[in-house]
Enzyme design. Structure first.
Site, PDB file in Angstrom:
ATOM      1  CB  ILE A 171      -9.542   7.836  -0.258  1.00  0.00           C
ATOM      2  CG1 ILE A 171      -9.817   6.917  -1.472  1.00  0.00           C
ATOM      3  CG2 ILE A 171      -9.960   7.183   1.054  1.00  0.00           C
ATOM      4  CD1 ILE A 171     -11.250   6.537  -1.683  1.00  0.00           C
ATOM      5  CB  ALA A 228       3.544   6.949 -15.478  1.00  0.00           C
ATOM      6  CB  SER A 229       3.926   5.415 -10.388  1.00  0.00           C
ATOM      7  OG  SER A 229       2.902   6.084  -9.678  1.00  0.00           O
ATOM      8  CG  ASN A 285      -1.671   1.258   1.427  1.00  0.00           C
ATOM      9  OD1 ASN A 285      -2.511   1.627   0.617  1.00  0.00           O
ATOM     10  ND2 ASN A 285      -1.369   1.977   2.512  1.00  0.00           N
ATOM     11  CE1 TYR A 327      -0.299   8.593  -6.484  1.00  0.00           C
ATOM     12  CE2 TYR A 327      -2.110   8.907  -8.034  1.00  0.00           C
ATOM     13  CZ  TYR A 327      -1.630   8.440  -6.818  1.00  0.00           C
ATOM     14  OH  TYR A 327      -2.492   7.802  -5.957  1.00  0.00           O
ATOM     15  CB  SER A 353      -4.479   5.676  -8.235  1.00  0.00           C
ATOM     16  OG  SER A 353      -5.231   6.864  -8.400  1.00  0.00           O
TER      17      SER A 353
END
Length: 314
Positions: free
Chosen positions: A240, A209-210, A135, A207, A194
């Site tokens: 969230i 792409a990751s 996570n 972000y 995500s």
């Protein structure tokens, strides 16, 4: 039987070796065959879990640890690069669930030696690993991509993607090992991706792409773990309220515009960490025994369509 054939047999899941048992019949029709225990009971009873990114007080990791502890986990490793709250979390969980062993580990999720070490420790202490919830993640660079350096880009991928890869690598090796308490290979690897990894406009380029890479890791590893009973899935949260997004929520409340948070999704609200944690609980339990290689969106419906201005469909 040759040694290769023997190893192959030992690597197969319980369902492939034993099949799903016949439940008998009722008035001439077959009863429903079941793989998981009653969902009203502890859903991860006696399982050993590792959760990274567990430090944030409002984070998905911490909320998931509580769900695992509440549902009968035998041991949980709570891990984070930042350990400022881990000891507090440990004391709280032990006070609520005294039968659960809580272990604190402080390390970078992208540190290969550290990831291997925590997995090895679980095997040494408990002879099993059942759940690894990868996570840990960072928000990336809140900039236009032309303003992001290659080094900045790689920093985001190192934590968000390499960390997940290492979790999948060492968790799957551990989950293949059997013992008296775990006669068949099995386990659930859960990766936090995500909605930004599914579609654009939910995060910066590095972000997004990751997180797209996290989805790909889950899908490709699922096939490379074929037949082992080890499942790997990605959770794709939407908006969230966590430490990562707290500034947005706080600013909206200060302006009196909190009703606009999440307005582009059909539920028209943001979510709290527990709503994602309950999906991580399901994926970590045997109830999700046939869920594998999936990108599971928990986004209030945001990823189901293309954002539009309400009332402007035509």
């Amino acid at each position: 039987m040759s040694s290769v054939a023997k190893r192959r047999l030992q690597a197969l899941s319980q369902q492939l070796v034993e099949g799903i048992p016949d439940a008998g019949t009722f008035e001439g029709i077959p009863k429903i065959r079941q793989v998981a225990p009653d969902s009203l009971g502890p859903r991860v009873k006696d399982k050993v879990a590792i959760v990274t990114g567990a430090n944030s007080p409002t984070g998905i990791g911490r909320a998931t640890v509580h769900q695992y502890a509440h549902n009968g986990a035998k041991a949980i490793y709570i891990c984070d690069y930042n350990d400022s709250h881990l000891a507090t979390h440990k004391r709280e969980i032990e006070s609520l669930y005294p039968g659960v062993d809580i272990h604190i580990r402080q390390f970078d999720a992208a540190n290969e030696d550290a990831v291997k070490a925590v997995v090895d420790d679980a095997l040494q202490k408990y002879d099993r690993l059942d759940i690894f919830f990868a996570n840990a993640g960072i928000v990336g660079q809140p900039k236009v991509f032309t303003d992001i350096t290659g080094a900045d880009f790689m920093k985001t991928l190192n934590t968000n993607t390499v960390g997940v890869f290492l979790a999948a690598k060492y968790a799957s090796i551990a989950m293949k090992q059997t013992s008296i308490s775990k006669p068949y290979p099995a386990g659930s690897i859960i990766c936090t991706a995500s909605v930004a990894g599914l579609r654009s406009n939910a995060g910066s380029t590095d972000y997004s792409a990751s997180k797209a890479a996290v989805v790909s890791i889950a899908q490709t590893c699922a096939y490379q773990l074929a037949g082992t009973g080890i499942r790997i899935n990605a959770i794709c949260p939407g908006l969230i309220e966590t430490g990562m997004t707290q500034t947005l929520f706080d600013a909206a409340r200060a302006r009196g515009t909190d009703r606009k948070v999440g307005q582009l999704n059909p539920l028209q609200r943001g979510a709290v960490a527990d709503e994602v944690a309950r999906v991580a609980l399901f994926l970590g339990s045997d109830e999700s025994s046939y869920v594998n290689g999936q990108a599971w969106a928990v986004c209030g419906g945001l990823s189901a369509g293309h954002p539009v201005v309400p009332g402007k469909l035509a």
